[in-house]
Design a protein around this motif. Structure first.
Motif, mmCIF file in Angstrom:
data_model
loop_
_atom_site.group_PDB
_atom_site.id
_atom_site.type_symbol
_atom_site.label_atom_id
_atom_site.label_comp_id
_atom_site.label_asym_id
_atom_site.label_seq_id
_atom_site.Cartn_x
_atom_site.Cartn_y
_atom_site.Cartn_z
ATOM 1 N N ASN A 116 96.075 -41.616 13.366
ATOM 2 C CA ASN A 116 94.984 -42.383 13.951
ATOM 3 C C ASN A 116 93.662 -41.653 13.805
ATOM 4 O O ASN A 116 93.622 -40.412 13.749
ATOM 5 C CB ASN A 116 95.248 -42.650 15.437
ATOM 6 C CG ASN A 116 96.329 -43.686 15.648
ATOM 7 O OD1 ASN A 116 96.058 -44.878 15.718
ATOM 8 N ND2 ASN A 116 97.571 -43.235 15.753
ATOM 9 N N SER A 119 91.014 -52.744 11.384
ATOM 10 C CA SER A 119 91.924 -51.609 11.314
ATOM 11 C C SER A 119 92.750 -51.474 12.592
ATOM 12 O O SER A 119 92.254 -51.699 13.696
ATOM 13 C CB SER A 119 91.140 -50.319 11.082
ATOM 14 O OG SER A 119 91.994 -49.209 11.133
ATOM 15 N N LYS A 120 94.011 -51.096 12.410
ATOM 16 C CA LYS A 120 94.886 -50.892 13.560
ATOM 17 C C LYS A 120 94.950 -49.432 13.992
ATOM 18 O O LYS A 120 95.417 -49.137 15.100
ATOM 19 C CB LYS A 120 96.296 -51.402 13.237
ATOM 20 C CG LYS A 120 96.376 -52.901 13.013
ATOM 21 C CD LYS A 120 97.810 -53.335 12.742
ATOM 22 C CE LYS A 120 97.900 -54.845 12.544
ATOM 23 N NZ LYS A 120 99.296 -55.299 12.274
ATOM 24 N N ASN A 121 94.512 -48.547 13.121
ATOM 25 C CA ASN A 121 94.628 -47.130 13.471
ATOM 26 C C ASN A 121 93.292 -46.384 13.444
ATOM 27 O O ASN A 121 93.259 -45.166 13.452
ATOM 28 C CB ASN A 121 95.635 -46.424 12.555
ATOM 29 C CG ASN A 121 95.194 -46.406 11.096
ATOM 30 O OD1 ASN A 121 94.416 -47.266 10.667
ATOM 31 N ND2 ASN A 121 95.685 -45.438 10.347
ATOM 32 N N PRO A 127 96.256 -41.548 6.735
ATOM 33 C CA PRO A 127 97.604 -42.106 6.607
ATOM 34 C C PRO A 127 97.868 -43.188 7.654
ATOM 35 O O PRO A 127 97.309 -43.156 8.758
ATOM 36 C CB PRO A 127 98.515 -40.892 6.836
ATOM 37 C CG PRO A 127 97.663 -39.705 6.517
ATOM 38 C CD PRO A 127 96.276 -40.091 6.954
ATOM 39 N N ALA A 128 98.737 -44.112 7.316
ATOM 40 C CA ALA A 128 99.033 -45.229 8.217
ATOM 41 C C ALA A 128 99.690 -44.764 9.509
ATOM 42 O O ALA A 128 99.596 -45.449 10.538
ATOM 43 C CB ALA A 128 99.923 -46.244 7.512
ATOM 44 N N ASN A 129 100.349 -43.616 9.469
ATOM 45 C CA ASN A 129 101.038 -43.125 10.660
ATOM 46 C C ASN A 129 100.192 -42.158 11.483
ATOM 47 O O ASN A 129 100.685 -41.494 12.395
ATOM 48 C CB ASN A 129 102.352 -42.444 10.284
ATOM 49 C CG ASN A 129 102.139 -41.207 9.420
ATOM 50 O OD1 ASN A 129 101.083 -41.042 8.809
ATOM 51 N ND2 ASN A 129 103.134 -40.349 9.369
#
Length: 295
Positions: free
Chosen positions: A239, A269-271, A235-237
């Motif tokens: 890590n 990717s940011k997470n 999920p985006a929220n």
């Protein structure tokens, strides 16, 4: 938000101590067995060893160790084999217990004690958490793998315990990621949300003759392959971190690499991040012990 809570498991006060330095592996068979007369004697030695690790003993299935788990003198000799033809670090729970109790070499005793003490502390601290038993289950259900799985389990236990020692909340093990069918080894609760840590054990890593750029490229490639397998439904929220644990030998152990002492973003990717470390033996006033150090 940092991908690791203060990089907790990478920060040990003793890492900078002059009394604790990685030692060169000499490919000596640390699993060498003493001459024993029967399977019964081999099992008796392991049962005796387990008395020193009561939390691990409690979590093991009833009747362990016994021949019903495939533990015989012959199977142990065959698995240990000749380290020059395979993995110098070939080890499993039966061999660790036997070597801890019956090997006269002090370094072997303290090395095995370090492995077993870490597993015992893990059982004491985390046995109540979801997935803890499942994480350890290969120790008794599948101990004869070609690549010794006990080191991956040791790495998970070591990292989880270091998180806990740094007051980071370990939430679960082998927890499902998002709505998918994959899981990660360790789930950690952070102020920024759930962090999934997946261990990628790099057996027989050979880095001595490679440039820094080559090492980074090789490790990042391994991290990408593992991430594609594990974190597709992250999920985006939340890590994810791929922790590459390099099992080193020979001159590789003595290298003082600092290329991955902090987590690196994986691609765009940011997470999702990756980090690499090394599993080595270190010698201090207590003897030779296994630990995980920055690469």
């Amino acid at each position: 938000m940092t991908p690791y809570p203060s990089h907790a498991w990478m920060k040990h006060k003793s890492h900078n101590s002059s009394k604790k330095k990685p030692v060169k592996q000499n490919h000596k068979d640390h699993t060498q067995m003493t001459e024993t007369a029967s399977d019964e004697e081999v099992l008796a030695i392991q049962k005796k060893a387990l008395l020193d690790f009561p939390h691990l003993q409690k979590l093991l299935p009833a009747g362990y160790p016994s021949t019903k788990f495939g533990i015989t003198r012959e199977s142990m000799h065959e698995y240990a084999g000749d380290p020059s033809r395979g993995y110098w670090h070939r080890l499993n729970l039966p061999l660790a217990l036997h070597s801890y109790c019956a090997n006269s070499n002090k370094d072997v005793h303290t090395l095995m004690k370090g492995v077993l003490s870490t597993l015992d502390a893990f059982c004491d601290k985390f046995a109540h958490l979801p997935g803890a038993e499942g994480l350890l289950r290969p120790l008794w259900t599948n101990p004869w793998t070609v690549a010794p799985e006990i080191w991956s389990i040791f790495a998970c236990a070591h990292i989880a315990l270091t998180y806990a020692n740094q007051s980071v909340q370990v939430a679960a093990f082998e927890a499902k990621i998002g709505n998918g069918q994959t899981d990660a080894d360790i789930a950690v609760s952070t102020a920024g949300g759930l962090l999934h840590v997946e261990i990628e054990t790099y057996h027989k890593a050979e880095l001595a003759n490679k440039t820094e750029a080559e090492i980074i490229a090789e490790l990042e490639h391994r991290a990408t392959l593992k991430s594609n397998k594990k974190f597709k439904t992250l999920p985006a929220n939340e890590n994810g971190v791929i922790a590459i644990v390099c099992v080193l030998s020979g001159q590789d152990v003595r290298q003082e690499k600092t290329i991955t002492s902090s987590a690196k973003a994986l691609g765009t990717s940011k997470n999702i991040h990756w980090i690499a470390c090394r599993l080595v033996g270190v010698r201090d006033e207590r003897g030779l012990r296994p630990t995980i150090l920055p690469l």
